[in-house]
Design a protein around this motif. Structure first.
Motif, mmCIF file in Angstrom:
data_model
loop_
_atom_site.group_PDB
_atom_site.id
_atom_site.type_symbol
_atom_site.label_atom_id
_atom_site.label_comp_id
_atom_site.label_asym_id
_atom_site.label_seq_id
_atom_site.Cartn_x
_atom_site.Cartn_y
_atom_site.Cartn_z
ATOM 1 N N THR A 145 15.971 6.495 -0.388
ATOM 2 C CA THR A 145 15.210 6.551 0.866
ATOM 3 C C THR A 145 14.520 7.897 1.001
ATOM 4 O O THR A 145 13.342 7.964 1.390
ATOM 5 C CB THR A 145 16.143 6.308 2.069
ATOM 6 O OG1 THR A 145 16.768 5.024 1.906
ATOM 7 C CG2 THR A 145 15.394 6.343 3.377
ATOM 8 N N LEU A 165 11.467 7.884 -1.188
ATOM 9 C CA LEU A 165 10.420 7.020 -0.636
ATOM 10 C C LEU A 165 9.701 7.714 0.518
ATOM 11 O O LEU A 165 8.472 7.649 0.630
ATOM 12 C CB LEU A 165 11.016 5.690 -0.170
ATOM 13 C CG LEU A 165 11.601 4.789 -1.247
ATOM 14 C CD1 LEU A 165 12.292 3.578 -0.614
ATOM 15 C CD2 LEU A 165 10.545 4.342 -2.248
ATOM 16 N N TRP A 225 3.850 -0.714 1.615
ATOM 17 C CA TRP A 225 5.216 -1.162 1.876
ATOM 18 C C TRP A 225 5.298 -2.281 2.912
ATOM 19 O O TRP A 225 6.171 -3.135 2.830
ATOM 20 C CB TRP A 225 6.102 0.008 2.292
ATOM 21 C CG TRP A 225 5.744 0.627 3.608
ATOM 22 C CD1 TRP A 225 4.893 1.674 3.813
ATOM 23 C CD2 TRP A 225 6.220 0.243 4.898
ATOM 24 N NE1 TRP A 225 4.799 1.962 5.144
ATOM 25 C CE2 TRP A 225 5.612 1.097 5.838
ATOM 26 C CE3 TRP A 225 7.093 -0.738 5.349
ATOM 27 C CZ2 TRP A 225 5.840 1.001 7.209
ATOM 28 C CZ3 TRP A 225 7.327 -0.841 6.714
ATOM 29 C CH2 TRP A 225 6.706 0.024 7.629
ATOM 30 N N PHE A 263 11.434 -3.697 -0.447
ATOM 31 C CA PHE A 263 12.113 -2.658 0.312
ATOM 32 C C PHE A 263 13.091 -3.290 1.297
ATOM 33 O O PHE A 263 12.808 -4.338 1.884
ATOM 34 C CB PHE A 263 11.112 -1.771 1.063
ATOM 35 C CG PHE A 263 10.125 -1.110 0.144
ATOM 36 C CD1 PHE A 263 10.515 -0.044 -0.647
ATOM 37 C CD2 PHE A 263 8.830 -1.573 0.042
ATOM 38 C CE1 PHE A 263 9.621 0.557 -1.527
ATOM 39 C CE2 PHE A 263 7.925 -0.983 -0.830
ATOM 40 C CZ PHE A 263 8.322 0.081 -1.621
ATOM 41 N N GLU A 315 15.037 0.765 4.609
ATOM 42 C CA GLU A 315 13.945 1.547 4.008
ATOM 43 C C GLU A 315 12.647 1.342 4.778
ATOM 44 O O GLU A 315 11.879 2.288 4.978
ATOM 45 C CB GLU A 315 13.765 1.155 2.541
ATOM 46 C CG GLU A 315 14.903 1.609 1.653
ATOM 47 C CD GLU A 315 14.889 0.987 0.278
ATOM 48 O OE1 GLU A 315 15.518 1.580 -0.620
ATOM 49 O OE2 GLU A 315 14.266 -0.095 0.074
#
Length: 156
Positions: A36, A39, A77, A83, A87
């Motif tokens: 995380t 990301l 995303w 994901f 996340e």
């Protein structure tokens, strides 16, 4: 491309960078999942147009075992199914917090999603991670630090 300013060979800049690195160690030692954290760093860096940080954090994520599919889909995303809900909450918070200067805000819905998936220590680390990567993005964007030469793990 050449850097406008070398952040690593000026005593004032180097002192500040070292302190920012030390502050970031708090996040590294937190219960926020490492994936995380990477990301978040990738997404904020994409939004801020920091090529050096995008280069660094995509390579670090791959080195940690993150899949190329997930790395490549960070920018999209919302439309990607790779994901987790947690996340996605972190990425939404990252986008909203990074765009505050554009007149945005962290919405109550996003905050509720963050609260649903993370405990207080993870939220504290998430907020610190977003603030820290935004600081790094600005340093490197202002200095015009070139991208492409970073080697995964280069800075520790």
């Amino acid at each position: 491309m050449e850097a406008r300013f070398d952040l690593y060979n000026n005593p004032v800049a180097t002192s500040f960078v070292k302190r920012l690195q030390t502050a970031a160690k708090v996040i590294d030692g937190s219960p926020l999942p490492k994936a995380t954290h990477e990301l978040v760093k990738i997404r904020a860096s994409q939004i801020n147009g920091c090529s050096f940080c995008v280069d660094m954090h995509t390579k670090d994520a791959a080195h940690m075992g993150e899949s190329s599919v997930r790395i490549n889909l960070v920018a999209a995303w919302r439309e990607a199914n790779v994901f987790t809900e947690a996340e996605r909450a972190a990425l939404a918070l990252t986008e909203e917090a990074t765009r505050v200067a554009d007149g945005g805000q962290v919405t109550d819905d996003t905050w509720a999603q963050v609260r649903k998936h993370y405990d207080d220590d993870q939220i504290a680390a998430l907020i610190a991670a977003i603030a820290t990567i935004n600081a790094w993005n600005r340093l490197n964007a202002i200095a015009h630090t070139p991208a492409g030469d970073y080697v995964a793990g280069q800075f520790g």
